[in-house]
Design an enzyme around this catalytic site. Structure first.
Site, PDB file in Angstrom:
ATOM      1  N   GLN A 161       0.906  -1.354   0.320  1.00  0.00           N
ATOM      2  CA  GLN A 161      -0.272   0.200   0.445  1.00  0.00           C
ATOM      3  C   GLN A 161       0.949   1.565   0.105  1.00  0.00           C
ATOM      4  OE1 GLN A 161      -3.803   0.440   2.475  1.00  0.00           O
ATOM      5  NE2 GLN A 161      -2.171   2.364   2.935  1.00  0.00           N
ATOM      6  N   GLU A 203      -3.833   9.226  -1.789  1.00  0.00           N
ATOM      7  CA  GLU A 203      -2.747  10.128  -0.607  1.00  0.00           C
ATOM      8  C   GLU A 203      -1.722  10.550  -1.639  1.00  0.00           C
ATOM      9  OE1 GLU A 203      -1.654   7.626   1.962  1.00  0.00           O
ATOM     10  OE2 GLU A 203      -3.257   7.143   3.137  1.00  0.00           O
ATOM     11  N   ASP A 240       3.931   0.579   4.122  1.00  0.00           N
ATOM     12  CA  ASP A 240       2.823  -0.040   4.932  1.00  0.00           C
ATOM     13  C   ASP A 240       2.035  -1.352   4.356  1.00  0.00           C
ATOM     14  OD1 ASP A 240       0.282  -0.418   6.412  1.00  0.00           O
ATOM     15  OD2 ASP A 240      -0.251   1.258   6.504  1.00  0.00           O
ATOM     16  N   GLU A 283       4.836  -1.274   8.799  1.00  0.00           N
ATOM     17  CA  GLU A 283       3.942  -1.249   9.017  1.00  0.00           C
ATOM     18  C   GLU A 283       2.453  -2.379   8.661  1.00  0.00           C
ATOM     19  OE1 GLU A 283       1.596   2.740   8.999  1.00  0.00           O
ATOM     20  OE2 GLU A 283       0.201   1.439   8.824  1.00  0.00           O
ATOM     21  N   ASP A 310      -1.328  -1.122  12.642  1.00  0.00           N
ATOM     22  CA  ASP A 310      -2.074  -0.245  12.458  1.00  0.00           C
ATOM     23  C   ASP A 310      -3.822  -0.930  12.798  1.00  0.00           C
ATOM     24  OD1 ASP A 310      -3.846   1.361  11.164  1.00  0.00           O
ATOM     25  OD2 ASP A 310      -3.045   1.233   9.634  1.00  0.00           O
ATOM     26  N   LYS A 335      -5.133   6.775  14.915  1.00  0.00           N
ATOM     27  CA  LYS A 335      -5.618   6.915  13.723  1.00  0.00           C
ATOM     28  C   LYS A 335      -6.798   7.871  14.689  1.00  0.00           C
ATOM     29  CE  LYS A 335      -4.727   4.565   9.529  1.00  0.00           C
ATOM     30  NZ  LYS A 335      -4.382   3.088   8.781  1.00  0.00           N
ATOM     31  N   ARG A 364      -5.468   9.695   6.864  1.00  0.00           N
ATOM     32  CA  ARG A 364      -6.481   8.625   6.563  1.00  0.00           C
ATOM     33  C   ARG A 364      -6.010   9.022   4.963  1.00  0.00           C
ATOM     34  NH1 ARG A 364      -9.377   4.651  10.011  1.00  0.00           N
ATOM     35  NH2 ARG A 364      -8.334   3.619   8.054  1.00  0.00           N
ATOM     36  N   SER A 365      -6.873   7.835   4.180  1.00  0.00           N
ATOM     37  CA  SER A 365      -6.620   7.646   2.951  1.00  0.00           C
ATOM     38  C   SER A 365      -7.643   9.326   2.231  1.00  0.00           C
ATOM     39  CB  SER A 365      -6.397   6.645   2.131  1.00  0.00           C
ATOM     40  OG  SER A 365      -7.129   6.290   2.148  1.00  0.00           O
ATOM     41  N   LYS A 386       2.645  10.359   9.974  1.00  0.00           N
ATOM     42  CA  LYS A 386       2.732  10.389   8.768  1.00  0.00           C
ATOM     43  C   LYS A 386       1.621  10.705   7.724  1.00  0.00           C
ATOM     44  CE  LYS A 386       1.307   5.465   6.796  1.00  0.00           C
ATOM     45  NZ  LYS A 386       0.422   4.260   6.561  1.00  0.00           N
TER      46      LYS A 386
HETATM   47  O1  LIG Z   1      -3.039   1.847   5.745  1.00  0.00           O
HETATM   48  C1  LIG Z   1      -3.167   2.995   6.232  1.00  0.00           C
HETATM   49  O2  LIG Z   1      -2.471   3.084   7.697  1.00  0.00           O
HETATM   50  C2  LIG Z   1      -3.810   4.570   6.282  1.00  0.00           C
HETATM   51  C3  LIG Z   1      -3.111   5.475   5.230  1.00  0.00           C
HETATM   52  O3  LIG Z   1      -2.078   5.299   4.885  1.00  0.00           O
HETATM   53  O4  LIG Z   1      -5.159   4.456   5.162  1.00  0.00           O
HETATM   54  P1  LIG Z   1      -6.147   4.381   5.258  1.00  0.00           P
HETATM   55  O5  LIG Z   1      -6.788   5.110   5.570  1.00  0.00           O
HETATM   56  O6  LIG Z   1      -6.744   4.084   3.710  1.00  0.00           O
HETATM   57  O7  LIG Z   1      -6.676   2.801   5.823  1.00  0.00           O
HETATM   58 MG   LIG Z   2      -1.961   1.386   7.192  1.00  0.00          MG
END
Ligand SMILES: O=C(O)[C@@H](CO)OP(=O)(O)O
Ligand SMILES: [Mg+2]
Length: 427
Positions: A161, A203, A240, A283, A310, A335, A364-365, A386
């Site tokens: 990702q 992102e 990640d 991650e 995460d 988050k 977040r994305s 991040k």
């Molecule tokens: O996985 C992640 O760490 C986030 C940010 O890159 O992605 P998402 O907000 O889509 O969960």
């Molecule tokens: Mg992540």
């Protein structure tokens, strides 16, 4: 100072999808706004983001959650002191009554929670970082910045990702930005010159056109060298893997390569990459249920590499506590909307720090033009932030905000850069 009014309405995030903005008005007419972000590769243990699934073409609007703010949360909180963040958050948790905020929606609750914090800080006429950190936050975070996007953020062009950089050699926050912009644009040039760049991922990182997941490492190393830096010394790679998205309960799959891995094989691949490339941080190298691999990997690499959970932890205190007890990682991605209130988020950060682990505050994305998390990072002395890439305003607003926070802290501002890792590496 009491809350006079709480209103909410639909705005749109960086992907052009609906989200909530909450406006909290105080009796002195000061207003605080809570803008709620949204993920794409969401973890199964996250608090629930309430969307009007049956409504409209895409089922993504958030009017039900907005109604919950106006009709259920507002009547309860209006008239109460805006400075009682923890109590107000607890009241919303109680009002919701579920384990994962599925009744009112974590997006509804978080919007109010953030709006309250911002109104309170404004009312005291102090910056948000100072309010949230009770005056104890002064550490400007080291950045983790995305260069290439993949997985759920780039229609599975590649399976990994995030390919990110961390400027481990930087002596100042300014220098991290300087180094990153050189590498970000360098990587884009290298990819474009080879016809391997399709566009920009969710992102803001480059959207790659590769047939396998290892080619990006070469681009990275070339971009770092082109910019005049030494990989592993000035700049390190961070990944990640978001591997809960790759795991079907039994095997891991790289769709772009048509390749599958047993748990053991995927473990070996992670080990191979960590030994072969200058990687400082990984991650979600394993799925949120694959505890055996997490444990084994942390045992082998936990004093050399930052291992961030995460989807594994989803900013959830009980899950983080379990992870600490069983030594599943050495860092936690934080988050706000995974858990749904500001005070629970701060508790998750404190728990992480008290175990000698590192919190990494994350966007977040799907993001907004708000820089709440920049303040949260400094407030809690988290040490790392991040926020996706370096080329879209909803990301830059966070990086740039840290420059302003640093100015406002003046000689009290601290930057320790990669020294933050000594915390986990000396254990
Ligand atoms: O996985 C992640 O760490 C986030 C940010 O890159 O992605 P998402 O907000 O889509 O969960
Ligand atoms: Mg992540």
């Amino acid at each position: 100072m009491r809350i006079k009014e709480i209103d909410a309405y639909q705005i749109y995030d960086s992907r052009g999808f609906p989200t909530i903005e909450v406006e909290v008005t105080l009796e002195n007419d000061i207003k605080g706004y809570g803008l709620v972000p949204s993920g794409a590769s969401t973890g199964q243990f996250e608090a629930l983001e309430l969307r009007d699934k049956e409504k409209g073409f895409r089922g993504k609007s958030v009017f039900k959650a907005i109604g919950n703010v106006k009709k259920i949360i507002a009547p309860e909180l209006v008239g109460k002191s805006v400075f009682d963040q923890k109590d107000l958050d607890e009241q919303m948790i109680k009002l919701d009554g579920s384990k994962n905020k599925s009744n009112l929606g974590a997006n509804a609750i978080l919007g109010v929670s953030m709006g309250i914090a911002k109104a309170a800080a404004k009312s005291r006429q102090i910056p948000l970082y100072e309010y949230l950190g009770e005056g104890k936050g002064n550490l400007i975070p080291l950045n983790e910045i995305q260069i290439l996007g993949g997985g759920a953020h780039a229609a599975w062009a590649i399976d990994i990702q995030d390919f990110l950089v961390i400027a481990i050699g930087a002596k100042s926050y300014e220098e991290t930005l300087e180094m990153t912009y050189n590498i970000y644009h360098g990587a884009g040039e290298v990819m474009k010159s080879r016809g391997k760049c399709v566009g920009i991922a969710d992102e803001g990182g480059w959207w790659p056109d590769y047939n396998n997941n290892e080619e990006p490492f070469e681009v990275f190393l070339e971009a770092i060298e082109r910019a005049g830096y030494v990989a592993g010394k000035d700049v390190a790679i961070s990944l990640d893997i978001a591997s809960s998205d790759l795991f079907d309960g039994e095997k891991y799959h790289f769709r772009s390569e048509n390749r599958s891995f047993t748990k053991e094989q995927f473990y070996e691949l992670m080990v191979e990459w960590c030994e072969k490339y200058p990687i400082i941080s990984v991650e979600d190298p394993f799925a949120d249920t694959d505890f055996d691999n997490w444990k084994r990997f942390t045992k082998a690499f936990g004093t050399k590499i930052q291992i961030i959970g995460d989807d594994l932890f989803t900013t959830n205190i009980e899950r983080i506590r379990y992870g600490i007890e069983h030594q599943l990682a050495n860092a936690v991605l934080i988050k706000l909307n995974q858990i749904g209130t500001v005070s629970e988020t701060i508790s998750a950060i404190r728990l992480t720090q008290s175990a000698g682990w590192l919190p990494v505050i994350s966007a977040r994305s799907g993001e907004t033009e708000d820089a709440f998390i920049s303040h949260l990072a400094v407030a809690t002395n988290a040490g790392q932030l991040k926020v996706g890439s370096f080329a879209r305003s909803e990301r830059m607003v966070k990086w740039n905000e840290n420059l302003r926070i640093q100015r406002s802290l003046g000689s009290n501002a601290r930057f320790v850069g990669a020294e933050i890792y000594e915390e986990i590496f000396r254990q």
